[in-house]
Design a protein around this motif. Sequence first.
Motif, PDB file in Angstrom:
ATOM      1  N   ARG A  41       0.828  -1.209   0.000  1.00 32.57           N
ATOM      2  CA  ARG A  41       0.000   0.000   0.000  1.00 32.57           C
ATOM      3  C   ARG A  41       0.864   1.261   0.000  1.00 32.57           C
ATOM      4  O   ARG A  41       0.629   2.195  -0.775  1.00 32.57           O
ATOM      5  CB  ARG A  41      -0.928  -0.005   1.212  1.00 32.57           C
ATOM      6  CG  ARG A  41      -1.859   1.216   1.275  1.00 32.57           C
ATOM      7  CD  ARG A  41      -2.636   1.214   2.580  1.00 32.57           C
ATOM      8  NE  ARG A  41      -3.534   0.081   2.658  1.00 32.57           N
ATOM      9  CZ  ARG A  41      -4.775   0.086   2.166  1.00 32.57           C
ATOM     10  NH1 ARG A  41      -5.254   1.175   1.563  1.00 32.57           N
ATOM     11  NH2 ARG A  41      -5.539  -0.974   2.278  1.00 32.57           N
ATOM     12  N   LEU A  44       2.543   1.846  -3.393  1.00 32.35           N
ATOM     13  CA  LEU A  44       1.645   2.445  -4.380  1.00 32.35           C
ATOM     14  C   LEU A  44       1.471   3.935  -4.117  1.00 32.35           C
ATOM     15  O   LEU A  44       1.443   4.748  -5.054  1.00 32.35           O
ATOM     16  CB  LEU A  44       0.289   1.740  -4.350  1.00 32.35           C
ATOM     17  CG  LEU A  44       0.271   0.263  -4.740  1.00 32.35           C
ATOM     18  CD1 LEU A  44      -1.138  -0.292  -4.624  1.00 32.35           C
ATOM     19  CD2 LEU A  44       0.823   0.039  -6.132  1.00 32.35           C
ATOM     20  N   ASP A  45       1.385   4.316  -2.863  1.00 27.35           N
ATOM     21  CA  ASP A  45       1.244   5.738  -2.524  1.00 27.35           C
ATOM     22  C   ASP A  45       2.464   6.533  -2.980  1.00 27.35           C
ATOM     23  O   ASP A  45       2.347   7.645  -3.517  1.00 27.35           O
ATOM     24  CB  ASP A  45       1.052   5.909  -1.018  1.00 27.35           C
ATOM     25  CG  ASP A  45      -0.305   5.418  -0.519  1.00 27.35           C
ATOM     26  OD1 ASP A  45      -1.231   5.268  -1.349  1.00 27.35           O
ATOM     27  OD2 ASP A  45      -0.430   5.198   0.701  1.00 27.35           O
ATOM     28  N   VAL A  48       2.366   6.989  -6.767  1.00 30.52           N
ATOM     29  CA  VAL A  48       1.425   8.048  -7.157  1.00 30.52           C
ATOM     30  C   VAL A  48       2.054   9.421  -6.912  1.00 30.52           C
ATOM     31  O   VAL A  48       1.976  10.324  -7.756  1.00 30.52           O
ATOM     32  CB  VAL A  48       0.107   7.906  -6.370  1.00 30.52           C
ATOM     33  CG1 VAL A  48      -0.780   9.137  -6.562  1.00 30.52           C
ATOM     34  CG2 VAL A  48      -0.639   6.649  -6.815  1.00 30.52           C
ATOM     35  N   ASP A  49       2.709   9.577  -5.784  1.00 36.28           N
ATOM     36  CA  ASP A  49       3.321  10.856  -5.431  1.00 36.28           C
ATOM     37  C   ASP A  49       4.424  11.250  -6.407  1.00 36.28           C
ATOM     38  O   ASP A  49       4.503  12.401  -6.858  1.00 36.28           O
ATOM     39  CB  ASP A  49       3.875  10.760  -4.006  1.00 36.28           C
ATOM     40  CG  ASP A  49       4.588  12.026  -3.580  1.00 36.28           C
ATOM     41  OD1 ASP A  49       3.900  13.055  -3.400  1.00 36.28           O
ATOM     42  OD2 ASP A  49       5.826  12.006  -3.413  1.00 36.28           O
ATOM     43  N   VAL A  96      -4.966  -0.695 -11.256  1.00 39.91           N
ATOM     44  CA  VAL A  96      -4.991   0.087 -10.022  1.00 39.91           C
ATOM     45  C   VAL A  96      -4.384   1.467 -10.240  1.00 39.91           C
ATOM     46  O   VAL A  96      -4.944   2.493  -9.819  1.00 39.91           O
ATOM     47  CB  VAL A  96      -4.241  -0.667  -8.902  1.00 39.91           C
ATOM     48  CG1 VAL A  96      -4.042   0.227  -7.676  1.00 39.91           C
ATOM     49  CG2 VAL A  96      -5.000  -1.924  -8.514  1.00 39.91           C
ATOM     50  N   MET A  97      -3.233   1.512 -10.923  1.00 36.17           N
ATOM     51  CA  MET A  97      -2.565   2.798 -11.106  1.00 36.17           C
ATOM     52  C   MET A  97      -3.277   3.665 -12.138  1.00 36.17           C
ATOM     53  O   MET A  97      -3.262   4.897 -12.026  1.00 36.17           O
ATOM     54  CB  MET A  97      -1.108   2.561 -11.497  1.00 36.17           C
ATOM     55  CG  MET A  97      -0.286   1.878 -10.408  1.00 36.17           C
ATOM     56  SD  MET A  97      -0.348   2.721  -8.792  1.00 36.17           S
ATOM     57  CE  MET A  97       0.638   4.171  -9.153  1.00 36.17           C
ATOM     58  N   THR A  98      -3.917   3.076 -13.135  1.00 34.31           N
ATOM     59  CA  THR A  98      -4.713   3.873 -14.075  1.00 34.31           C
ATOM     60  C   THR A  98      -5.818   4.602 -13.332  1.00 34.31           C
ATOM     61  O   THR A  98      -6.067   5.801 -13.556  1.00 34.31           O
ATOM     62  CB  THR A  98      -5.323   2.959 -15.164  1.00 34.31           C
ATOM     63  OG1 THR A  98      -4.267   2.442 -15.967  1.00 34.31           O
ATOM     64  CG2 THR A  98      -6.292   3.728 -16.051  1.00 34.31           C
ATOM     65  N   GLU A  99      -6.472   3.893 -12.425  1.00 36.68           N
ATOM     66  CA  GLU A  99      -7.552   4.515 -11.651  1.00 36.68           C
ATOM     67  C   GLU A  99      -7.023   5.622 -10.754  1.00 36.68           C
ATOM     68  O   GLU A  99      -7.634   6.699 -10.641  1.00 36.68           O
ATOM     69  CB  GLU A  99      -8.252   3.449 -10.817  1.00 36.68           C
ATOM     70  CG  GLU A  99      -9.426   3.985 -10.003  1.00 36.68           C
ATOM     71  CD  GLU A  99     -10.165   2.898  -9.262  1.00 36.68           C
ATOM     72  OE1 GLU A  99     -10.994   3.257  -8.392  1.00 36.68           O
ATOM     73  OE2 GLU A  99      -9.926   1.702  -9.530  1.00 36.68           O
ATOM     74  N   ARG A 100      -5.885   5.405 -10.134  1.00 39.60           N
ATOM     75  CA  ARG A 100      -5.354   6.399  -9.199  1.00 39.60           C
ATOM     76  C   ARG A 100      -4.725   7.596  -9.895  1.00 39.60           C
ATOM     77  O   ARG A 100      -4.769   8.716  -9.373  1.00 39.60           O
ATOM     78  CB  ARG A 100      -4.336   5.740  -8.265  1.00 39.60           C
ATOM     79  CG  ARG A 100      -4.953   4.694  -7.337  1.00 39.60           C
ATOM     80  CD  ARG A 100      -4.014   4.313  -6.217  1.00 39.60           C
ATOM     81  NE  ARG A 100      -3.700   5.447  -5.351  1.00 39.60           N
ATOM     82  CZ  ARG A 100      -2.984   5.354  -4.225  1.00 39.60           C
ATOM     83  NH1 ARG A 100      -2.538   4.162  -3.837  1.00 39.60           N
ATOM     84  NH2 ARG A 100      -2.727   6.408  -3.491  1.00 39.60           N
ATOM     85  N   LEU A 101      -4.142   7.394 -11.059  1.00 36.57           N
ATOM     86  CA  LEU A 101      -3.434   8.471 -11.746  1.00 36.57           C
ATOM     87  C   LEU A 101      -4.302   9.201 -12.772  1.00 36.57           C
ATOM     88  O   LEU A 101      -3.976  10.327 -13.169  1.00 36.57           O
ATOM     89  CB  LEU A 101      -2.186   7.923 -12.444  1.00 36.57           C
ATOM     90  CG  LEU A 101      -1.103   7.355 -11.523  1.00 36.57           C
ATOM     91  CD1 LEU A 101      -0.025   6.659 -12.340  1.00 36.57           C
ATOM     92  CD2 LEU A 101      -0.498   8.455 -10.660  1.00 36.57           C
TER      93      LEU A 101
END
Length: 322
Positions: A41, A44-45, A48-49, A96-101
């Motif tokens: 977790r 992934l944070d 994103v940062d 997951v990263m497509t959704e977050r980014l």
Amino acid sequence: MPARRTIGVDLGGTKLLAGAVDQALGVHHRAQRTVTGLDQRALLDVAVDVVAEVRASAGAEVAAVGFGLPCLIDRRTGIALMGINTPLADIAFADVMTERLGLPVFVENDGNAAAIAEHRAGAARGVSEAVILTIGTGIGGGLILRGEPYLGAIGAAAELGHIVIDYHGPKCQGNCPNHGCVEVYASGTALAVEARRLAAELPDSGLAQAQRAGRELAGPLITELAHDGDAAATEAISLIGSRLGIAMASLVNIFNPQVIVIGGGVIAAGELLLAPARAAVTERTLAAVHADLRIVPARFGVEAGMIGAAAIAFDGLEAADR
């Protein structure tokens, strides 16, 4: 208006490196984070940062993100199955990263990403058969066969750090179930182990003095001391190079490459690492096979995986447009 760019992210066992890259594979902004000890977790944070930082400074439209991941990736499902030196496991990373980014995300194994960068514009450019090794916390690998990346049946090929060079050897590091892998003998982690051993055995060495001063005996310091002439640091790097050459000899006999490209942080040692590796390859391979072989440092150094990940993102965009 500036041409669009992608962001390449190279995730290692110790560090994460990201950059905005143009279609000529030029890097326009870089960012780095330490990721040692993070769980999935938190990892992934951090990803994103770092992408947000690079995107804000890219100086052009960012169209997609590519990730080079140090783990097995099932290309049939897009699942990042397992990392040896990272906590990634059973995650649909791209989704997951497509959704977050809020951007298209493409993923590839980090060794494959480095191989793609070096083949397209680096030390393996113009050849049809190449082996790429990245020496860091672990050992990543990539293969170029008949001019194309070789990915295997599900996309998990070229785990070259897990060639066994001593079947009586110690348990491999991280999540690898094997014993005696070259990764446990010739990675950046192994280099630090040998440096600590030599510091204990040679109390007057530069390694020992640095350790007593509270400095961490990791790759950059060991390399610095070796370049400054410390015999113990030089011995540690030479030992790692020889062990690496033993594994490379098997790769030469199997694949008959035109070039072996060595990248990752440990390549900062240059010829101190490469010369003993070449000697081991020459000693242990068939003469006709190694006669025209080149063993060279990566043109893109530690950035090969990052640049390759960005190239993969461009490829993904082009495929989606077709």
